[in-house]
Design a protein around this motif. Structure first.
Motif, short mmCIF file in Angstrom:
data_model
loop_
_atom_site.label_atom_id
_atom_site.label_comp_id
_atom_site.label_asym_id
_atom_site.label_seq_id
_atom_site.Cartn_x
_atom_site.Cartn_y
_atom_site.Cartn_z
N GLN A 179 0.50 -1.36 -0.74
CA GLN A 179 -0.24 0.20 -0.12
C GLN A 179 0.97 1.05 -0.01
O GLN A 179 1.79 1.77 0.21
CB GLN A 179 -0.75 -0.24 1.02
N LEU A 180 0.78 2.30 -0.98
CA LEU A 180 1.02 3.35 -1.00
C LEU A 180 0.78 4.32 0.50
O LEU A 180 -0.43 4.15 1.13
CB LEU A 180 0.31 4.42 -2.10
N PRO A 181 1.59 5.39 0.66
CA PRO A 181 1.57 6.03 2.20
C PRO A 181 0.09 6.76 1.83
O PRO A 181 -0.31 7.12 1.21
CB PRO A 181 2.19 6.56 2.77
N THR A 185 -6.42 11.94 6.12
CA THR A 185 -6.62 11.18 7.44
C THR A 185 -7.99 11.47 7.77
O THR A 185 -8.60 11.89 6.71
CB THR A 185 -5.68 11.87 8.39
N HIS A 189 -9.38 10.07 3.68
CA HIS A 189 -9.48 9.41 3.05
C HIS A 189 -9.51 7.90 3.01
O HIS A 189 -9.27 7.49 1.34
CB HIS A 189 -8.05 9.07 4.86
#
Length: 353
Positions: A179-181, A185, A189
């Motif tokens: 998974q990409l960062p 949030t 997100h």
């Protein structure tokens, strides 16, 4: 009250776009990569909706009618529709939500899907639809034919789909995921960045499909989710301006465009993408074929394969089967055939002096 159709359609369009839920891909993957992951997700929608719709019927909120089974139109129309969605690059809902993302090819497919549905349901070709759908049998549902309570079928369906879901989840646990960062949030997100699991998306769509029944019935439209009929109404409305055609269903499909556009913009996936000439022609032919097939079959992958299957209608399950077969034939011709040609092409030999 028809404004609830617009609201529900907007939510549905958002969920389809963010979940990347493509029924065409679910059917196509059965043949091209031998994967049942997305088809299992599709069946989750049917199972969830089946529980809800029969509960609503038992509570007296809606009243289900078994109807008849126009088998000839369902078989031929289902196959045509399944074949056409490969050319169009998406089924009815897929075409709507991809149009909202900015895919110009889907714009063409959508325009000609609306035109085809209007022509075959209300226009000069409606006689052909009446003719093929006049060939029917009286028992329209499996529970009527077997003389059993539909809850037995609901339990069997939920159990079968549950087993399929568990198998898929076990396979996924064996796959290493990267998974990409996250750039966002919280709720932002989840709604606009996080990849949605197909089964989660399917469960949400199933709940939306249940909600569609009482909301639609409250306006006098005695049905659940539906795309082809409302799309045909749009085509006729654009030609006649008859305001009587503006109903809950039309608001629903307009909401699909709005919701998918909002989702695509929020996630940074909206982009105007212009197809090449061959793709454009295929989109036009595919759109017309979808309108034709859905009219003869009495519904598309939503009204037939997702909604009518949930009520154990013979029409729904027969349409689902022949849509899958049509998709398989088209995938073999236009996708798998090209792959084989590319793999077996004889390389040119170059002489080096």
């Amino acid at each position: 009250m028809i404004i609830t159709g617009l609201i529900l359609g907007t939510v549905l369009g958002f969920v389809f776009q963010r979940g990347r839920f493509c029924v065409t891909g679910a059917f196509r993957d059965l043949f091209t990569i031998k994967s049942t992951r997305w088809f299992t997700a599709f069946m989750v929608i049917v199972a969830v909706q089946s529980i809800g719709v029969f509960a609503l019927d038992a509570l007296g909120v809606i009243q289900l009618d078994g109807g008849t089974f126009p088998w000839l139109g369902t078989i031929i129309g289902g196959f045509i529709f399944g074949f056409a969605i490969i050319l169009a690059g998406g089924c009815a809902t897929g075409t709507y939500y991809r149009a909202g993302e900015g895919l110009v090819g889907s714009w063409f497919a959508l325009i000609f899907y609306i035109a085809g549905a209007a022509a075959f349901r209300f226009g000069p070709l409606s006689g052909t639809t009446d003719a093929v759908r006049s060939v029917e049998i009286q028992n329209g549902t499996l529970q009527d034919a077997l003389g059993v309570t539909p809850w037995i079928l609901v339990i069997l369906l939920v159990a079968g789909v549950g087993v399929a879901v568990l198998r898929q989840l076990n396979r996924e646990r064996q796959i290493t995921k990267v998974q990409l960062p996250a750039m966002k949030t919280g709720i932002a997100h989840v709604l606009t960045e996080k990849t949605w699991h197909p089964f989660v998306t399917a469960a949400i769509i199933g709940i939306i499909a249940i909600a569609a029944w009482p909301l639609s019935w409250a306006t006098g439209r005695e049905s659940g989710l539906g795309i082809t009929g409302p799309s045909a109404h749009i085509g006729v409305f654009l030609g006649t301006g008859d305001m009587a055609l503006v109903d809950w269903g039309m608001m629903l499909v307009l909401g699909l465009l709005i919701g998918s556009f909002i989702a695509a913009k929020a996630s940074g996936e909206f982009k105007i993408r212009v197809p090449d000439a061959r793709t454009t022609v295929r989109s036009i032919i595919g759109g017309l074929g979808m309108g034709w097939g859905a009219a003869w079959a009495g519904g598309c992958t939503i009204g037939n394969a997702m909604v009518n299957t949930a009520t154990f209608s013979f029409q729904g399950w027969t349409a689902l089967l022949f849509m899958i077969l049509g998709t398989g034939v088209a995938a073999k011709i236009f996708i798998m055939g090209h792959k084989r040609e590319g793999a077996t092409a004889t390389p040119k030999l170059t002489t080096v002096s």
